[in-house]
Design a protein around this motif. Sequence first.
Motif, PDB file in Angstrom:
ATOM      1  N   LYS A 107       0.863  -1.188   0.000  1.00 16.15           N
ATOM      2  CA  LYS A 107       0.000   0.000   0.000  1.00 16.15           C
ATOM      3  C   LYS A 107       0.900   1.239   0.000  1.00 16.15           C
ATOM      4  CE  LYS A 107      -4.029  -2.049   0.486  1.00 16.15           C
ATOM      5  NZ  LYS A 107      -5.114  -1.921  -0.440  1.00 16.15           N
ATOM      6  N   PRO A 108       1.435   1.585  -1.169  1.00 17.84           N
ATOM      7  CA  PRO A 108       2.406   2.696  -1.234  1.00 17.84           C
ATOM      8  C   PRO A 108       1.808   4.017  -0.765  1.00 17.84           C
ATOM      9  CG  PRO A 108       2.285   1.477  -3.317  1.00 17.84           C
ATOM     10  CD  PRO A 108       1.184   0.961  -2.441  1.00 17.84           C
ATOM     11  N   PRO A 109       2.658   4.962  -0.437  1.00 14.28           N
ATOM     12  CA  PRO A 109       4.111   4.927  -0.597  1.00 14.28           C
ATOM     13  C   PRO A 109       4.785   4.161   0.532  1.00 14.28           C
ATOM     14  CG  PRO A 109       3.442   7.065   0.250  1.00 14.28           C
ATOM     15  CD  PRO A 109       2.182   6.283   0.002  1.00 14.28           C
ATOM     16  N   ILE A 115       9.472   8.962   4.598  1.00 20.23           N
ATOM     17  CA  ILE A 115      10.500   9.666   5.370  1.00 20.23           C
ATOM     18  C   ILE A 115      11.314  10.577   4.447  1.00 20.23           C
ATOM     19  CG2 ILE A 115      12.621   9.344   6.715  1.00 20.23           C
ATOM     20  CD1 ILE A 115      11.322   6.716   7.773  1.00 20.23           C
ATOM     21  N   ALA A 116      11.688  10.052   3.274  1.00 15.33           N
ATOM     22  CA  ALA A 116      12.474  10.855   2.328  1.00 15.33           C
ATOM     23  C   ALA A 116      11.696  12.083   1.863  1.00 15.33           C
ATOM     24  CB  ALA A 116      12.880   9.994   1.130  1.00 15.33           C
ATOM     25  N   HIS A 126      13.807   7.951  -9.961  1.00 13.26           N
ATOM     26  CA  HIS A 126      14.977   7.208  -9.492  1.00 13.26           C
ATOM     27  C   HIS A 126      14.980   7.117  -7.964  1.00 13.26           C
ATOM     28  CE1 HIS A 126      19.224   6.695  -8.326  1.00 13.26           C
ATOM     29  NE2 HIS A 126      19.240   5.872  -9.366  1.00 13.26           N
ATOM     30  N   ALA A 127      14.705   8.235  -7.308  1.00 15.42           N
ATOM     31  CA  ALA A 127      14.682   8.266  -5.844  1.00 15.42           C
ATOM     32  C   ALA A 127      13.547   7.395  -5.299  1.00 15.42           C
ATOM     33  CB  ALA A 127      14.548   9.702  -5.340  1.00 15.42           C
ATOM     34  N   ILE A 128      12.415   7.400  -5.978  1.00 17.56           N
ATOM     35  CA  ILE A 128      11.282   6.576  -5.538  1.00 17.56           C
ATOM     36  C   ILE A 128      11.641   5.095  -5.622  1.00 17.56           C
ATOM     37  CG2 ILE A 128       8.927   5.874  -6.134  1.00 17.56           C
ATOM     38  CD1 ILE A 128       8.418   8.857  -6.829  1.00 17.56           C
ATOM     39  N   ARG A 129      12.299   4.689  -6.713  1.00 17.20           N
ATOM     40  CA  ARG A 129      12.740   3.294  -6.836  1.00 17.20           C
ATOM     41  C   ARG A 129      13.744   2.949  -5.735  1.00 17.20           C
ATOM     42  NH1 ARG A 129      12.853   4.537 -12.135  1.00 17.20           N
ATOM     43  NH2 ARG A 129      15.108   4.798 -12.155  1.00 17.20           N
ATOM     44  N   HIS A 133      13.530   0.068  -2.719  1.00 17.78           N
ATOM     45  CA  HIS A 133      14.535  -0.973  -2.461  1.00 17.78           C
ATOM     46  C   HIS A 133      15.046  -0.909  -1.021  1.00 17.78           C
ATOM     47  CE1 HIS A 133      14.388  -2.342  -6.501  1.00 17.78           C
ATOM     48  NE2 HIS A 133      14.982  -1.278  -7.026  1.00 17.78           N
ATOM     49  N   VAL A 134      15.194   0.294  -0.497  1.00 17.40           N
ATOM     50  CA  VAL A 134      15.633   0.423   0.900  1.00 17.40           C
ATOM     51  C   VAL A 134      14.563  -0.130   1.839  1.00 17.40           C
ATOM     52  CG1 VAL A 134      16.264   2.061   2.722  1.00 17.40           C
ATOM     53  CG2 VAL A 134      17.170   2.365   0.418  1.00 17.40           C
ATOM     54  N   THR A 135      13.300   0.129   1.542  1.00 16.49           N
ATOM     55  CA  THR A 135      12.216  -0.428   2.354  1.00 16.49           C
ATOM     56  C   THR A 135      12.251  -1.948   2.306  1.00 16.49           C
ATOM     57  OG1 THR A 135      10.856   1.538   1.926  1.00 16.49           O
ATOM     58  CG2 THR A 135       9.716  -0.417   2.742  1.00 16.49           C
ATOM     59  N   GLU A 136      12.474  -2.515   1.115  1.00 17.47           N
ATOM     60  CA  GLU A 136      12.590  -3.973   0.986  1.00 17.47           C
ATOM     61  C   GLU A 136      13.753  -4.503   1.817  1.00 17.47           C
ATOM     62  OE1 GLU A 136      13.049  -4.178  -3.242  1.00 17.47           O
ATOM     63  OE2 GLU A 136      10.878  -4.143  -3.612  1.00 17.47           O
TER      64      GLU A 136
END
Length: 193
Positions: A107-109, A115-116, A126-129, A133-136
């Motif tokens: 359930k994005p974001p 936080i970002a 690019h930042a969203i991707r 990945h950091v969340t994963e």
Amino acid sequence: MPFWRRKTRLPDLLLVLISLAYPFVVYFGLMRFSPLVVGAALVAFLLLRLLLQRGRRGGARPETGLYLFILGAVVLLFLLDQLLAVKAYPVLISLSFAALFGYSLLKPPPVIERIARAMEGELDAHAIRYTRHVTEAWVIFFLLNAALSLWTALYASLEIWTLYNGLISYLLIGGMFGGEYLLRQFVKRRKAG
């Protein structure tokens, strides 16, 4: 309002400090009291956290569900094995964080994107991707941390359980934060250059 600008109430600060010191509280608590007494104190602590969380303005928050899950799991475990219930709290915390971060991927974001955005404003694709990945990575981290914490609760001595859950896991979290910060700086420089 961004999370770092919120006023911290004294009861909230005390509960956070108790949460961080929890393994040491258990270690020294079990030297003087039975698992029943330490477990009852844990349940009272969780109830207090839940009441303080629900008493905040803004209605129900996602954390309320996590506190209810942890409280329910501790009470259920308490009926089966009092010592395991006391030692399972760090496992449940890691599982809760993994669930929270994982749910935000469905359930994005995602949590890290939120936080970002709070810190930097609008993000490009690019930042969203990257934040996804950091969340994963945090989901995987919390699952591994929960597994190690569970191992210490089931098979290790109280001293090893306290060492892992009261120090090593915090060092690993700090390492994860630090490693991600360095990686983020590298990615930003690479993208800019």
